[in-house]
Design a protein around this motif. Structure first.
Motif: not given
Length: 302
Positions: A27-54
């Protein structure tokens, strides 16, 4: 190359999580600079946090989606606030109300109560909130009026509401984000609604891995290994140079959407607004940058 900002997606979704680094790169190679990644429940908030750190390009968003309201723990709101305390770069989302086929199975008064808590939190934190709304725009408008206005902004994600409600929502601080789902509306209705949205309130998104644009198959990016794809497409993850006239409506409904397909959303919205792709890309990018430039945001560091 034009710059794009995916204002709403779910790159932490279990269907694509293992492929996220490759999807972000494509996506970046095709011009996408940022991605607002939305968590949906307590079960995936840690995944979103980790992804934003990486990934510097990932803007984390934490919220309880209406579909997961019944499964929330007694401490869900305390946990949510702790995520915001620990992650200054985060926005609020995905939150909302739903009276569609899925949402009808979940107590609506509970949905409203959970949404109210999260909208009040977004206002208190002075952060934008990404809102899901299906067949409940009247209810959402009344709730927003009772809490708002929202100077930090509210994103009506994959907006499919009426043209008539656009000015009402705008007065409260709403932005209108469009995904491939827009192609499910009749063209005249979509065009009328889009023309009501002021140019400083329009956003583009993919909602990946959902909302595959109903575009010509040869113009789309596909996710490698997507088992729902027909055999002849499965090996081709990038747009083809051939000229097949087949569109994505011929594909199984569960076909996954690639974040690089925001280009198809851009093309479609620009054509309905009768403006150039470059103009719409610039407008929507600047709107997203402004919206996501709250205190602590990654956008301010770019």
């Amino acid at each position: 190359m034009i710059k794009l900002f995916d204002a709403h997606c779910h790159l932490q979704d279990s269907r694509i999580l293992s492929k996220t680094p490759q999807l972000i790169k494509a996506a970046q190679d095709n011009g996408v600079v940022c991605f607002a990644v939305n968590g949906v429940s307590e079960k995936d908030w840690h995944l979103v946090k980790e992804m934003s750190e990486n990934h510097p390009s990932v803007i984390p968003c934490f919220g309880l989606h209406p579909w997961f309201v019944a499964q929330r723990s007694p401490s869900w709101f305390k946990t949510l606030k702790e995520y915001f305390d620990a992650t200054p770069s985060a926005a609020v989302g995905e939150i909302g109300v739903d009276k569609g086929s899925h949402g009808r199975q979940i107590d609506f008064s509970e949905q409203v109560q959970v949404l109210r808590q999260q909208l009040e939190l977004a206002k208190e934190l002075n952060k934008p909130a990404s809102v899901h709304c299906v067949r409940a725009f009247g209810d959402l408008l009344e709730l927003m009026k009772s809490i708002g206005p929202f100077p930090a902004g509210v994103i009506l994600h994959s907006y499919l509401g009426s043209a008539e409600m656009v000015p009402e929502f705008s007065k409260l601080g709403a932005y209108f984000s469009f995904s491939g789902f827009l192609m499910s509306l009749k063209v005249n209705k979509a065009k009328k609604m889009l023309k009501m949205v002021s140019s400083d309130r329009i956003l583009l998104e993919t909602d990946a891995p959902d909302a595959l644009p109903n575009s010509n198959i040869d113009s789309l990016f596909f996710i490698e290994g997507d088992a729902s794809l027909p055999e002849h497409i499965r090996g081709n993850s990038t747009p083809s140079t051939s000229s097949s006239s087949t569109d994505a409506s011929m594909l199984p409904k569960e076909t996954l959407n690639h974040p690089a397909n925001i280009r198809n959303v851009l093309d479609y919205v620009a054509s309905l607004l009768e403006i150039s792709k470059e103009e719409l890309a610039e407008q929507s990018y600047q709107n997203a940058v402004r919206l996501f430039s709250y205190e602590g945001s990654k956008v301010l560091q770019m």
